[in-house]
Motif scaffolding. Structure first.
Motif, PDB file in Angstrom:
ATOM      1  N   GLY A   1     -13.804   3.616   0.867  1.00 34.63           N
ATOM      2  CA  GLY A   1     -13.410   3.264   2.223  1.00 34.63           C
ATOM      3  C   GLY A   1     -13.531   1.795   2.558  1.00 34.63           C
ATOM      4  O   GLY A   1     -13.470   1.405   3.719  1.00 34.63           O
ATOM      5  N   LEU A   2     -13.729   0.942   1.548  1.00 37.15           N
ATOM      6  CA  LEU A   2     -13.870  -0.506   1.688  1.00 37.15           C
ATOM      7  C   LEU A   2     -15.063  -0.875   2.583  1.00 37.15           C
ATOM      8  O   LEU A   2     -14.902  -1.239   3.753  1.00 37.15           O
TER       9      LEU A   2
ATOM     10  N   ILE B   1      -8.968   2.409  -6.147  1.00 37.43           N
ATOM     11  CA  ILE B   1      -8.250   3.124  -5.092  1.00 37.43           C
ATOM     12  C   ILE B   1      -8.624   4.596  -5.162  1.00 37.43           C
ATOM     13  O   ILE B   1      -8.794   5.151  -6.244  1.00 37.43           O
ATOM     14  N   GLN B   2      -8.768   5.215  -3.999  1.00 33.38           N
ATOM     15  CA  GLN B   2      -8.963   6.661  -3.956  1.00 33.38           C
ATOM     16  C   GLN B   2      -7.886   7.266  -3.066  1.00 33.38           C
ATOM     17  O   GLN B   2      -7.321   6.590  -2.211  1.00 33.38           O
ATOM     18  N   TYR B   3      -7.603   8.538  -3.277  1.00 34.15           N
ATOM     19  CA  TYR B   3      -6.544   9.220  -2.541  1.00 34.15           C
ATOM     20  C   TYR B   3      -7.161  10.361  -1.739  1.00 34.15           C
ATOM     21  O   TYR B   3      -7.794  11.245  -2.297  1.00 34.15           O
ATOM     22  N   CYS B   4      -6.954  10.326  -0.397  1.00 38.81           N
ATOM     23  CA  CYS B   4      -7.661  11.305   0.438  1.00 38.81           C
ATOM     24  C   CYS B   4      -6.860  11.774   1.660  1.00 38.81           C
ATOM     25  O   CYS B   4      -7.410  11.806   2.753  1.00 38.81           O
ATOM     26  N   PRO B   5      -5.585  12.213   1.544  1.00 42.59           N
ATOM     27  CA  PRO B   5      -4.692  12.064   0.405  1.00 42.59           C
ATOM     28  C   PRO B   5      -3.985  10.723   0.381  1.00 42.59           C
ATOM     29  O   PRO B   5      -3.299  10.397  -0.593  1.00 42.59           O
TER      30      PRO B   5
ATOM     31  N   ALA C   1       0.823  -1.217   0.000  1.00 41.43           N
ATOM     32  CA  ALA C   1       0.000   0.000   0.000  1.00 41.43           C
ATOM     33  C   ALA C   1       0.849   1.256   0.000  1.00 41.43           C
ATOM     34  O   ALA C   1       0.466   2.270  -0.587  1.00 41.43           O
ATOM     35  N   THR C   2       2.021   1.227   0.659  1.00 38.96           N
ATOM     36  CA  THR C   2       2.918   2.381   0.775  1.00 38.96           C
ATOM     37  C   THR C   2       2.096   3.652   1.004  1.00 38.96           C
ATOM     38  O   THR C   2       1.934   4.483   0.109  1.00 38.96           O
ATOM     39  N   ILE C   3       1.589   3.772   2.215  1.00 46.01           N
ATOM     40  CA  ILE C   3       0.705   4.886   2.547  1.00 46.01           C
ATOM     41  C   ILE C   3       1.391   6.223   2.300  1.00 46.01           C
ATOM     42  O   ILE C   3       0.793   7.159   1.757  1.00 46.01           O
TER      43      ILE C   3
END
Length: 470
Positions: free
Chosen positions: A455-456, A444-448, A341-343
């Motif tokens: 949100g699964l 996938i969404q970026y938030c950020p 995932a590398t947040i």
């Protein structure tokens, strides 16, 4: 009229000259890394955000190599994607690269927060913060974290939940526990509500006009600081300065000739810790839930490991610190999730002077961005990098190729707490509950930070008792 046009023309030429100079960064002849700076001022920001940002960076690396230039978010940048370069910037020559954030985010969190500084002030703060997150400090709150995990899971039972949002609530409660201890603040709804408003403004446009998200967040930020000041004053009045939580550590900051931290400095750092602890941990937990459900063999293996720990316990079944040190497969699942995932896809630094690296110039004032995701997804270091395979961590990764919590003096001081709260939640979730993803679970969404789409959403239910386990 002619004078007005002439004056306007001079201003226009001056503006274009400044824009071009900012765009080019340095006069010709300087040996900048390869790459493109895009359009003046705009740079390549639109190209980056018109696609998955990770695809943008990967395509640049493929074309230009492990060090290249670009211009995004109004700043000329040098991107680095090799272990050696990352260590050079974050560890070996860290004094040449200061941490940097957008000014609006500094105002929102607080300019005295740990991660906006370097040098003596940063070293002093880091020591104080880290003291509260060392294993000997957090082992005592295992029962309290477990109580929070069980309370969260009980509230989810039988419902369809937004996994990311629920994990944020859990991570927020753990953050408050580590900051204030188990006996304070949990009933302070005003603190929680003020922070929720601040949080909504973190990534808003920094337009401080009435009615905007940024304006509402800044007002809430002021109120939040006032609440924290009241808590600090109450603790002094009640003689609780010596508490062994983060607030106690910051309040005991007077050391020799060093003055104690001001209430403002303490408040900024508390808000900074909440900011750093919530979304990142929640994102990782959300991905763990997804990856385990998508890979039944690993879900079964983790469940078997956790059930063995439960069987070995007495009737109350409560986890201990020692239990959390006996979960090797679950730890590898967390590591592989952090890699996949590398947040934190990258981090920002800024060159404080002209720096030369491998024959290239990194000009003073330019941003430098170690690309963690590019390292974590490199087939050179992680074969078949798009495959979820926790067994790869049975062998330690090569140095400076796996940096989920950063590296060097500015690495995350709370990484042990984050791993602890993940292990505790995974233990109870796998041994007592089953869950199914609602919908496709793709996207996938970026938030950020990257999280599964929407949100699964999952449906979660308690397992039936089997062999005394339920």
């Amino acid at each position: 009229m002619m004078m007005f046009l002439a004056g306007f023309g001079i201003l226009l030429v001056a503006f274009l000259a400044v824009a071009v100079r900012l765009w080019r960064g340095k006069p010709s002849g300087m040996n900048l890394p390869p790459g493109s700076l895009g359009w003046p001022y705009i740079g390549e920001t639109l190209q980056m955000y018109s696609q998955n940002p990770n695809v943008f960076f990967a395509s640049k690396q493929t074309r230009y190599g492990n060090i290249f230039k670009t211009h995004i978010l109004g700043c000329p940048c040098i991107m680095i994607a090799s272990p050696e370069a990352a260590r050079f910037v974050l560890v070996n020559q860290a004094h040449l690269f200061k941490p940097t954030f957008p000014k609006s985010k500094e105002r929102m969190i607080g300019p005295q927060a740990l991660f906006f500084h370097q040098g003596d002030y940063h070293a002093r703060l880091r020591k104080l913060v880290q003291r509260s997150f060392l294993p000997e400090a957090i082992r005592s709150i295992v029962p309290d974290i477990e109580s929070l995990a069980l309370r969260a899971l009980d509230s989810w039972e039988g419902n369809t939940i937004n996994t990311f949002q629920e994990m944020k609530r859990y991570a927020f409660q753990v953050a408050l526990l580590s900051i204030f201890g188990p006996d304070e603040v949990f009933d302070r709804e005003d603190l929680k509500q003020s922070y929720y408003v601040v949080e909504k403004g973190y990534n808003s446009m920094p337009i401080n006009l009435p009615g905007t998200l940024f304006n509402k967040a800044m007002k809430a930020r002021k109120h939040l600081s006032e609440i924290l000041t009241q808590i600090i004053a109450a603790r002094r009045a009640n003689g609780k300065v010596m508490n062994k939580d983060l607030l106690g550590s910051l309040m005991q900051s007077k050391d020799g000739n060093l003055q104690a931290l001001t209430d403002e400095q303490i408040a900024d750092n508390i808000i900074g810790v909440i900011f750093a602890a919530q979304d990142t941990t929640a994102s990782v937990l959300t991905w763990i839930v997804k990856y385990l459900r998508d890979h039944p063999s690993f879900l079964q293996a983790v469940t078997t490991e956790q059930e063995a720990i439960r069987r070995a316990k007495d009737s109350d079944g409560h986890l201990t610190w020692e239990d959390t040190k006996n979960m090797p497969l679950t730890c590898r699942v967390i590591q592989e999730t952090l890699r996949m995932a590398t947040i934190l896809s990258f981090t920002f630094r800024e060159a404080v002077q002209d720096v030369e690296y491998k024959g290239y110039l990194i000009p003073k004032g330019w941003k430098v961005m170690p690309l963690f995701r590019n390292l974590h997804h490199s087939p050179e270091f992680f074969p078949d990098p798009q495959k979820f395979d926790p067994t790869r961590f049975e062998v330690p990764p090569k140095p400076n190729t796996f940096m989920p919590f950063g590296s060097g003096a500015h690495s995350c001081p709370g990484n042990e707490l984050a791993k602890l709260e993940m292990l505790i939640l995974v233990h109870h979730m796998t041994t007592k509950f089953r869950w199914d993803i609602v919908g496709t679970g793709s996207g996938i969404q970026y938030c950020p930070f990257p999280v599964p789409k929407d949100g699964l959403p999952i449906k979660i239910n308690r397992k039936k008792c089997v062999h005394g386990l339920c």
